[in-house]
Write an enzyme that holds these catalytic residues in place. Structure first.
Site, PDB file in Angstrom:
ATOM      1  N   LYS A  11       0.655  -1.184  -0.069  1.00 24.97           N
ATOM      2  CA  LYS A  11      -0.082  -0.074  -0.585  1.00 24.97           C
ATOM      3  C   LYS A  11       0.903   1.279   0.118  1.00 24.97           C
ATOM      4  CE  LYS A  11      -4.138  -2.231   2.773  1.00 24.97           C
ATOM      5  NZ  LYS A  11      -4.369  -2.382   3.604  1.00 24.97           N
ATOM      6  N   TYR A  51     -12.923  -2.694  -2.801  1.00 21.11           N
ATOM      7  CA  TYR A  51     -13.189  -2.296  -1.542  1.00 21.11           C
ATOM      8  C   TYR A  51     -14.691  -2.262  -1.422  1.00 21.11           C
ATOM      9  CZ  TYR A  51      -8.773  -1.868   0.615  1.00 21.11           C
ATOM     10  OH  TYR A  51      -7.071  -1.913   0.683  1.00 21.11           O
ATOM     11  N   ASN A 118      -1.904  -0.088   7.513  1.00 19.49           N
ATOM     12  CA  ASN A 118      -1.180  -1.354   7.285  1.00 19.49           C
ATOM     13  C   ASN A 118      -0.220  -2.294   6.331  1.00 19.49           C
ATOM     14  OD1 ASN A 118      -3.029  -2.124   5.984  1.00 19.49           O
ATOM     15  ND2 ASN A 118      -4.428  -3.103   7.333  1.00 19.49           N
ATOM     16  N   HIS A 121      -2.209  -5.291   1.797  1.00 17.34           N
ATOM     17  CA  HIS A 121      -3.131  -5.951   1.497  1.00 17.34           C
ATOM     18  C   HIS A 121      -3.014  -7.280   0.827  1.00 17.34           C
ATOM     19  CE1 HIS A 121      -7.484  -6.310   0.036  1.00 17.34           C
ATOM     20  NE2 HIS A 121      -6.954  -7.314  -1.299  1.00 17.34           N
ATOM     21  N   GLU A 132     -10.176  -9.270  -7.258  1.00 14.92           N
ATOM     22  CA  GLU A 132      -9.248  -8.529  -7.484  1.00 14.92           C
ATOM     23  C   GLU A 132      -7.930  -8.382  -8.173  1.00 14.92           C
ATOM     24  OE1 GLU A 132      -7.920  -9.375  -3.352  1.00 14.92           O
ATOM     25  OE2 GLU A 132     -10.139  -8.768  -2.384  1.00 14.92           O
TER      26      GLU A 132
END
Ligand code: DAT
Ligand code: MG
Length: 137
Positions: A11, A51, A118, A121, A132
């Site tokens: 990310k 998402y 975080n 993914h 995805e």
């Protein structure tokens, strides 16, 4: 048993902090294969599809703002049970709670933002992985 594919994203926080190589190293050290990879700043249209399960939740808008804030590395990872295996490498969603030894536990923390930055993914099921990967590749 069929070889699985999972979508991993380093990310924008991980990319900005120069952690892409460290994440890829952990994936390769585990024995998984890097099947495809590219760097791009995620656009909001594809993020909305990626998402879709989180639309309407309080962290959704901050999440899309964060994810579109800069370049990220998109990786297709291959190997038997790599979907579950990468989720184990990544650790818990909340980087404060993620165990040491995991990517999020070793490299992540709370920065006081509305969204949990975080680092990575990882797809959570074969169906999510296929969906995805088709969005980003
Ligand atoms: P994961 O990335 O572990 O699969 P998720 O799919 O539930 O977690 O959520 C997607 C991302 O949204 C997550 O990586 C960080 C953010 N997020 C999830 N729950 C959150 C929360 N309660 N507060 C802030 N950000 C959250
Ligand atoms: Mg998820």
């Amino acid at each position: 048993e069929q070889i699985e594919r999972t979508l991993v994203i380093v990310k924008p926080d991980g990319f900005r902090r120069g952690l892409t190589g460290e994440v890829l190293r952990r994936i390769e050290s585990k024995g998984y294969v890097l099947a495809d990879l590219h760097i791009t700043t995620p656009d909001r249209e594809r993020l909305a599809r990626h998402y879709e399960e989180h639309q309407g939740k309080p962290f959704y808008e901050p999440l899309v703002d964060f994810m579109s804030s800069g370049p990220a590395t998109f990786v297709v990872v291959e190997g038997h049970r790599c979907i579950e295996g990468f989720r184990a490498l990544a650790g818990a969603t909340d980087p404060t709670k993620a165990l040491p030894g995991t990517i999020r536990g070793d490299l992540g923390r709370d920065w006081g933002e509305k969204v949990q930055a975080n680092i990575v993914h990882g797809s959570d099921s074969p169906e999510s992985a296929a969906r995805e990967i088709s969005i980003w590749f």
